[in-house]
Structure formats: C-alpha cells, structure tokens
Design a protein around this motif. Structure first.
Motif, PDB file in Angstrom:
ATOM      1  N   ASP A 290       0.969  -1.135   0.065  1.00  0.00           N
ATOM      2  CA  ASP A 290       0.015  -0.015  -0.244  1.00  0.00           C
ATOM      3  C   ASP A 290       0.820   1.282   0.028  1.00  0.00           C
ATOM      4  N   VAL A 291       0.345   2.407  -0.282  1.00  0.00           N
ATOM      5  CA  VAL A 291       1.122   3.779  -0.267  1.00  0.00           C
ATOM      6  C   VAL A 291       0.491   4.493   0.836  1.00  0.00           C
ATOM      7  N   ILE A 292       1.346   4.582   2.038  1.00  0.00           N
ATOM      8  CA  ILE A 292       0.962   5.272   3.265  1.00  0.00           C
ATOM      9  C   ILE A 292       1.781   6.469   3.367  1.00  0.00           C
ATOM     10  N   ALA A 293       1.050   7.490   3.606  1.00  0.00           N
ATOM     11  CA  ALA A 293       1.579   8.817   3.671  1.00  0.00           C
ATOM     12  C   ALA A 293       2.854   9.120   2.686  1.00  0.00           C
ATOM     13  N   GLY A 294       2.559   8.724   1.650  1.00  0.00           N
ATOM     14  CA  GLY A 294       3.694   8.922   0.390  1.00  0.00           C
ATOM     15  C   GLY A 294       4.475   7.814   0.262  1.00  0.00           C
TER      16      GLY A 294
ATOM     17  N   TYR B 110      10.767   7.087  20.765  1.00  0.00           N
ATOM     18  CA  TYR B 110       9.719   7.362  20.073  1.00  0.00           C
ATOM     19  C   TYR B 110       8.898   5.891  19.700  1.00  0.00           C
ATOM     20  N   ALA B 111       9.396   4.627  20.313  1.00  0.00           N
ATOM     21  CA  ALA B 111       8.639   3.631  20.314  1.00  0.00           C
ATOM     22  C   ALA B 111       7.635   3.420  20.945  1.00  0.00           C
ATOM     23  N   ALA B 112       7.623   4.461  22.019  1.00  0.00           N
ATOM     24  CA  ALA B 112       6.284   4.585  22.916  1.00  0.00           C
ATOM     25  C   ALA B 112       5.598   5.936  22.403  1.00  0.00           C
ATOM     26  N   ASN B 113       6.409   6.934  22.313  1.00  0.00           N
ATOM     27  CA  ASN B 113       5.834   8.329  22.019  1.00  0.00           C
ATOM     28  C   ASN B 113       4.900   8.395  20.618  1.00  0.00           C
ATOM     29  N   ILE B 114       5.329   7.540  19.534  1.00  0.00           N
ATOM     30  CA  ILE B 114       4.463   7.664  18.512  1.00  0.00           C
ATOM     31  C   ILE B 114       3.265   6.817  18.815  1.00  0.00           C
ATOM     32  N   LEU B 115       2.871   5.708  19.661  1.00  0.00           N
ATOM     33  CA  LEU B 115       1.774   5.180  19.970  1.00  0.00           C
ATOM     34  C   LEU B 115       1.015   6.073  20.728  1.00  0.00           C
ATOM     35  N   TRP B 116       1.606   7.007  21.466  1.00  0.00           N
ATOM     36  CA  TRP B 116       0.616   8.071  22.451  1.00  0.00           C
ATOM     37  C   TRP B 116       0.218   8.977  21.635  1.00  0.00           C
ATOM     38  N   ARG B 117       1.096   9.380  20.567  1.00  0.00           N
ATOM     39  CA  ARG B 117       0.806  10.701  19.951  1.00  0.00           C
ATOM     40  C   ARG B 117      -0.272  10.270  18.785  1.00  0.00           C
ATOM     41  N   SER B 118      -0.234   9.025  18.494  1.00  0.00           N
ATOM     42  CA  SER B 118      -1.207   8.630  17.249  1.00  0.00           C
ATOM     43  C   SER B 118      -2.460   7.986  17.840  1.00  0.00           C
ATOM     44  N   GLY B 119      -2.619   8.121  19.277  1.00  0.00           N
ATOM     45  CA  GLY B 119      -3.940   7.758  20.107  1.00  0.00           C
ATOM     46  C   GLY B 119      -3.974   6.171  20.302  1.00  0.00           C
ATOM     47  N   ALA B 120      -2.900   5.364  20.040  1.00  0.00           N
ATOM     48  CA  ALA B 120      -2.775   4.017  20.553  1.00  0.00           C
ATOM     49  C   ALA B 120      -2.583   3.710  22.023  1.00  0.00           C
TER      50      ALA B 120
ATOM     51  N   THR C  70       0.266  -6.094  10.094  1.00  0.00           N
ATOM     52  CA  THR C  70       1.486  -5.121  10.036  1.00  0.00           C
ATOM     53  C   THR C  70       1.028  -3.967   9.206  1.00  0.00           C
ATOM     54  N   LEU C  71       0.517  -4.420   7.976  1.00  0.00           N
ATOM     55  CA  LEU C  71       0.212  -3.114   7.007  1.00  0.00           C
ATOM     56  C   LEU C  71      -0.847  -2.278   7.735  1.00  0.00           C
ATOM     57  N   ALA C  72      -1.692  -2.735   8.378  1.00  0.00           N
ATOM     58  CA  ALA C  72      -2.658  -1.616   9.042  1.00  0.00           C
ATOM     59  C   ALA C  72      -2.098  -0.959  10.247  1.00  0.00           C
ATOM     60  N   PHE C  73      -0.959  -1.651  10.967  1.00  0.00           N
ATOM     61  CA  PHE C  73      -0.357  -0.843  12.078  1.00  0.00           C
ATOM     62  C   PHE C  73       0.487   0.178  11.486  1.00  0.00           C
ATOM     63  N   LEU C  74       0.976  -0.090  10.360  1.00  0.00           N
ATOM     64  CA  LEU C  74       1.925   1.064   9.734  1.00  0.00           C
ATOM     65  C   LEU C  74       1.069   2.085   9.237  1.00  0.00           C
ATOM     66  N   ALA C  75      -0.152   1.805   8.729  1.00  0.00           N
ATOM     67  CA  ALA C  75      -1.152   2.978   8.109  1.00  0.00           C
ATOM     68  C   ALA C  75      -1.508   3.634   9.447  1.00  0.00           C
ATOM     69  N   TRP C  76      -1.565   2.970  10.784  1.00  0.00           N
ATOM     70  CA  TRP C  76      -2.037   3.801  11.683  1.00  0.00           C
ATOM     71  C   TRP C  76      -0.652   4.683  12.396  1.00  0.00           C
ATOM     72  N   THR C  77       0.628   4.062  12.338  1.00  0.00           N
ATOM     73  CA  THR C  77       1.600   4.987  12.875  1.00  0.00           C
ATOM     74  C   THR C  77       2.664   5.509  12.149  1.00  0.00           C
TER      75      THR C  77
END
Length: 409
Positions: A192-196, A301-311, A214-221
């Motif tokens: 897929d194309v995710i964020a370009g 960022y391994a945790a921070n990206i989860l937090w800022r993405s709402g996970a 995994t692809l859905a997780f990448l689309a989220w983060t």
C-alpha cells in the motif's frame, strides 16, 4: 582599440567560461546474483560497461562469506581486500557469497532454504571504495537470476527491462551499492502507499498470517513517524519470518526485518516495529560512546509515537515512562560501545527529559522532534558534541545537556 573594448572582451570570456557546464560521463554498473536452493552460495557478478570506467575499486570482503574472487585482469586479493583495476569498455568481477549465517544462539540473520532466502544486499555486495575521474558517474542496477517459480522483493523500484531487476538509488555515493533487506523465493506480500511511502510487507509463503495486521499498524503509525522525520524514504520493505530466523528486529536501508513472533505492541507498551522504523527514518549511527543517542531516540519514539497517534492513553504512556525510569536504574552509564537493555531505557529517559526541558526553555517552541530532525539531517555518524550544539542552537544556555545526563545518576 580602446581600454573599454578590452575590458568588455575580457568580461565576455569570463562569463562564457562560467556558463559552460563541466563535462560528465556515465558508465553502467550491474550487480547480478544467481541464487538457487541447490547451492549454498550466490554467484555474484559486478559488471562495468562504458567508454570510461573507474580507475580502481577496492572491495572490503568478509573472508568467511566472500569466496573465490576472480576477474580476467587487474585483480589483486589480499586477506579481506580485493583491489580491482578494470580495463574497459567492459569488465567483470566474480565471487561466491555464502548466504546463510548462523548466530551463536543457533538462529539465523541470513538464510537460504529450499523455498526462500532472506538476506541483506549490503552483505551480498560488500563495501566498495572507488577511484574515478572527475565527473564520471554510474547508473547502477541489481538483478537476480532465480528459479522460474521464485519471486523477489527489494527496497528499490523495479526496472521495466526484465524480472527481478531493480534500479539502485544511493545518493551522494561515487559508486552506488545495493543496501537493505531482501526476500526471494516462494513468498507472499501485501502492499500500500502510506503517507506517500510505497510500503510492502513480505514473508515466506505460509508465514504471512500477520501481513495485513502489520500493514494496518503501519497505516496507523507511519504518518506520525514521517511527521517527525519528513525525509523518511519513499519506499519501505518490511521482511518478516519465523523460526529459525533471529527472534528480533533489525533495520536496514529503506527496509527492516522483524521476526514473525514479535508483537506489534509489546506488554510494556512500546513497539519494536516503531523502534526500527525510527532507525530507517534517521539513518544515523553512533560515534565513540554515542550509540545511546541513536538507540535512545528510537526507544523514546517507540512509545511516544503510539501515544501521539492515539494508541496509548495519557495514563498508559506515563506508566510506560515510569517503567523505563525503573529499568534505567540498572545501568551505570550511557557511555558504552553498544547500547541495549537498561542503557537504552536510560537513554530514552534522557530524551524525554530533554524534550520537557526544551519545551520549558522555549515556551513550547521547540522539543525533541527538532533535535531528532537535525541529527537525522545528514544520515551519518552522530556525537554528543553535535547533540549539544543542536540543543544550544534551540535553547541557548537554558538547557544543559551535561546536567541532564548527570541527573540520570
């Protein structure tokens, strides 16, 4: 003739000399690897073609994996160095590469089976230093000769010439060289194309049950990773497999490997996947006693990206920070050759404190994202002094990096 005429003529000549561009020449560079499950080695050819060729190439070999280096002319092999002086317009060098590499634990970080192969192209093709005439550039491609029923996935765009043929992109290098993870054989994938970013997730056939997850997780983060690092590569290959591959994650150029049993989000609410994505995004490595900077950013960022993405909720994110603080207490110092475990947790705690200190000093005008982007600007080696300079440029004397490090003790 007047003085004015001479001055005008001289200026015209100067302008003409500036306007004429420097002459450039191009030669073709082909890396070809023949791989078959009937052989333990890849048969590798490096082929050069052009009116002008490099004067000298020096291959920095792994003597245990790069074997039987040979060429028709101009080759000298001494220990772990092969010096090649090609004679053109066409020249070729050949060697055998041992694909499978087993770790002390018994697992593999590179493996050839009857049905598939997983390896890194920057191991297949060793580091090469080159001497070329000024203005001489290479158009480089990577090609695989595989069994007829095998497929291939690499972190490069395919050419239209033939199957398993890729254009090599290696900005800033006199000699473009393939880098990153590869998976070849009877494989399955999702794309897929995710964020370009052109994202492909691939696994050996029969091991792809989590590819869509995994692809859905990448689309989220991934969009949030790219928001921090706008220079994220425009192509990403994620290779995953189970036993007997090494049970961990490891980044490469425009690519990463993640063992199929690793969770996308771990029980301590961090993500090995995001950790490796940050390595892909930054492309940095640590200088002397600076590996903690590289690993600390990735783990923060391994945790921070989860937090800022709402996970992660605010509460769960704080619990993760508290856990890292506790684990960090097991490390005596940040300044070790290789950062892992408690040292990496200690480095992540430092990054969090640095972020808060920058926010306070600049009234929220700057934070760790700004530091991370600057460190990743040149995608090279980083150091403590470089980190200190970046922080000083953002906040002046209001933030003392040395004091923050000392405060971890």
């Amino acid at each position: 003739m007047t003085l004015r005429f001479y001055i005008t003529s001289l200026l015209s000549l100067l302008l003409l000399s500036v306007a004429v561009p420097a002459r450039t020449a191009e030669y073709e560079l082909l890396y070809r690897a023949t791989i078959s499950p009937d052989s333990e080695v890849a048969r590798v050819e490096i082929r050069l073609n052009g009116n002008k060729l490099p004067r000298r190439l020096v291959l920095h070999l792994n003597p245990e994996r790069h074997l039987k280096v040979r060429s028709d002319a101009g080759l000298t092999v001494e220990d772990d160095r092969a010096t090649w002086k090609p004679k053109g317009p066409q020249a070729s060098l050949h060697y055998d590469f041992v694909i499978s590499e087993q770790k002390a634990s018994g697992s593999y970080d590179s493996l050839l089976t009857a049905d598939w192969a997983i390896l890194r192209s920057d191991k297949l093709i060793p580091p090469i230093t080159v001497s070329v005439a000024k203005g001489l550039t290479a158009r480089a491609q990577l090609q695989f000769e595989l069994p007829s029923d095998w497929s291939s996935a690499a972190p490069y765009a395919s050419t239209s010439d033939s199957k398993h043929h890729y254009e090599i992109v290696d900005p800033g290098r006199l000699l473009p060289r393939p880098k990153g993870w590869l998976i070849l054989g009877n494989i399955t994938s999702r794309q897929d194309v995710i964020a370009g970013v052109d994202v492909r997730v691939a696994a050996p056939a029969g091991q792809g049950r989590r590819l869509q997850d995994t692809l859905a997780f990448l689309a989220w983060t991934l969009p949030d990773v790219k928001a921090v690092f706008p220079g994220f590569p425009d192509r990403l290959l994620v290779v995953t497999a189970g036993k007997p591959m090494w049970r961990g994650g490891l980044s490469g150029t425009r690519s990463l490997f993640m063992h199929g049993d690793r969770p996308l989000i771990s029980g301590n609410r961090t993500s090995s996947m995001i950790h490796e994505l940050v390595h892909v995004a930054t492309g940095i490595n640590g200088g002397k006693d600076a590996d903690w900077i590289v690993e600390g950013l990735a783990e923060y960022y391994a945790a921070n990206i989860l937090w800022r993405s709402g996970a992660l909720s605010d509460l769960r994110y704080q619990q993760t920070l508290d856990w890292k603080e506790e684990w960090a207490g097991e490390a005596d110092t940040l300044f070790v050759k290789r950062s892992s475990g408690p040292v990496t947790a200690r480095a992540a705690v430092f990054m969090h404190r640095l972020h808060l200190a920058l926010q306070e000093a600049t009234d929220d005008a700057a934070g760790l994202d700004d530091v991370a982007r600057e460190l990743a600007r040149d995608r090279g080696r980083v150091s403590l002094s470089q980190l200190q300079e970046i922080v000083h440029a953002l906040a002046g004397n209001k933030v003392d990096v040395d004091a923050l490090i000392a405060g971890l003790e």
